[in-house]
Design a protein around this motif. Structure first.
Motif, PDB file in Angstrom:
ATOM      1  N   LEU A  57       0.625  26.381  46.199  1.00 33.52           N
ATOM      2  CA  LEU A  57      -0.471  25.423  46.348  1.00 33.52           C
ATOM      3  C   LEU A  57      -1.737  26.116  46.833  1.00 33.52           C
ATOM      4  CD1 LEU A  57       1.235  22.274  47.943  1.00 33.52           C
ATOM      5  CD2 LEU A  57       0.723  22.737  45.535  1.00 33.52           C
ATOM      6  N   ALA A  58      -1.602  27.075  47.738  1.00 31.35           N
ATOM      7  CA  ALA A  58      -2.775  27.809  48.219  1.00 31.35           C
ATOM      8  C   ALA A  58      -3.411  28.622  47.095  1.00 31.35           C
ATOM      9  CB  ALA A  58      -2.374  28.721  49.378  1.00 31.35           C
ATOM     10  N   ALA A  59      -2.565  29.245  46.253  1.00 37.57           N
ATOM     11  CA  ALA A  59      -3.098  30.010  45.119  1.00 37.57           C
ATOM     12  C   ALA A  59      -3.827  29.095  44.144  1.00 37.57           C
ATOM     13  CB  ALA A  59      -1.957  30.748  44.423  1.00 37.57           C
ATOM     14  N   LEU A  60      -3.266  27.917  43.889  1.00 41.65           N
ATOM     15  CA  LEU A  60      -3.918  26.964  42.985  1.00 41.65           C
ATOM     16  C   LEU A  60      -5.220  26.460  43.577  1.00 41.65           C
ATOM     17  CD1 LEU A  60      -3.970  25.143  40.482  1.00 41.65           C
ATOM     18  CD2 LEU A  60      -2.528  23.518  41.726  1.00 41.65           C
ATOM     19  N   ALA A  61      -5.241  26.163  44.871  1.00 44.12           N
ATOM     20  CA  ALA A  61      -6.467  25.685  45.517  1.00 44.12           C
ATOM     21  C   ALA A  61      -7.568  26.739  45.434  1.00 44.12           C
ATOM     22  CB  ALA A  61      -6.180  25.320  46.970  1.00 44.12           C
ATOM     23  N   LEU A  62      -7.213  28.003  45.625  1.00 43.76           N
ATOM     24  CA  LEU A  62      -8.199  29.080  45.525  1.00 43.76           C
ATOM     25  C   LEU A  62      -8.743  29.186  44.108  1.00 43.76           C
ATOM     26  CD1 LEU A  62      -9.664  31.470  46.805  1.00 43.76           C
ATOM     27  CD2 LEU A  62      -7.669  32.891  46.251  1.00 43.76           C
ATOM     28  N   LEU A  63      -7.870  29.098  43.119  1.00 48.77           N
ATOM     29  CA  LEU A  63      -8.314  29.167  41.724  1.00 48.77           C
ATOM     30  C   LEU A  63      -9.244  28.013  41.388  1.00 48.77           C
ATOM     31  CD1 LEU A  63      -8.130  30.421  38.888  1.00 48.77           C
ATOM     32  CD2 LEU A  63      -6.092  29.013  38.503  1.00 48.77           C
TER      33      LEU A  63
END
Length: 278
Positions: A57-63
């Motif tokens: 989820l953190a990786a998706l939020a950053l993207l």
């Protein structure tokens, strides 16, 4: 943009082969195996759950944050679509039910028991309860594969939709009972509201009085399993009498699928009105 993504996901689901290409869980399953094997995470299910759910989820939020700046955020549309398609359920419940339907139509109870256990993962003590288990399987798969995902996407965006699917995958694939239990607790929380909204939709597109009797008894019951509530509500909406072997039993499955289709149309109409008004 959210409603456009919801429309596009229907096109991907019905008229393309992208879903099978997008729903590749290999990388996440390797992460699950690593988290369960690594000594730093053993006996700490909350830390395992953080790695398996919060890290993606953190990786998706950053993207999304990076792509949300140029072109007024339109670069995030393919990401939203990819995440929503990935978050849909795995497999096709109608395909999984095919051998059971054939055996039931032939009135071959022994074969129906075998294929239900093999393909649906359900068991029953007698023929009537076996058909009810198959009906519950169809309703639950329809709910968790589609309705729960689009609800959380429409309400909170792609992060919530992805979180729901990752929790479901953890419950399904984890070999650690403690991790599976924690993921199931969170998934139950995610299911509590949308499963009741879908049951209410069954009342509007099916038998209002019959579903109301079921739903009002369990409306605020936190401990009621989502699968049981949706199965009871769906069968009440269709007002099934005594079903038997043969074509009448198969027709009950067709009726429940049409109930899910009508509820889906109702939800999309509601999303359209919400988009126009707000």
């Amino acid at each position: 943009m959210s409603f456009l993504v919801l429309l596009l996901v229907l096109w991907v689901e019905k008229f393309s082969s992208w879903r099978a290409r997008i729903q590749q869980d290999g990388a996440w399953l390797r992460l699950l195996a690593w988290a369960q094997r690594h000594s730093a995470f053993q006996h700490n299910p909350w830390l395992q759950l953080a790695v398996l759910v919060l890290l993606p989820l953190a990786a998706l939020a950053l993207l999304l944050a990076v792509l949300g700046v140029p072109l007024h955020g339109w670069l995030t549309l393919p990401v939203h679509l990819w995440v929503l398609v990935y978050a849909l359920g795995r497999g096709d419940p109608l395909v999984a039910l095919g051998p059971f339907r054939d055996a039931w139509r032939r009135e071959d109870v022994e074969a129906a028991y075998l294929v239900a256990q093999r393909d649906l993962g359900v068991e029953a003590a007698d023929a009537d309860s076996l058909l009810q288990q198959a009906q519950g399987y169809l309703l639950w798969q329809g709910y968790q594969s589609f309705f729960a995902v689009i609800f959380w996407y429409a309400l909170l965006g792609p992060l919530a939709a992805l979180a729901y699917r990752l929790l479901a995958l953890t419950v399904e694939h984890s070999e650690d009972p403690a991790l599976r239990a924690r993921a199931a607790q969170w998934r139950h929380a995610f299911d509590w509201l949308p499963v009741r909204l879908l049951a209410g939709s069954f009342a509007l597109v099916g038998s209002f009085v019959a579903v109301s009797r079921v739903l009002l008894q369990e409306l605020l019951n936190w401990n009621m399993p989502a699968a049981q509530l949706i199965a009871n509500s769906g069968r009440a909406a269709e007002e099934f009498g005594t079903t038997s072997l043969g074509e009448s039993g198969v027709s009950s499955l067709d009726g429940l699928w049409q109930l899910l289709v009508r509820a889906g149309v109702f939800w999309y109409a509601g999303f359209a009105v919400w988009t126009l008004l707000f």
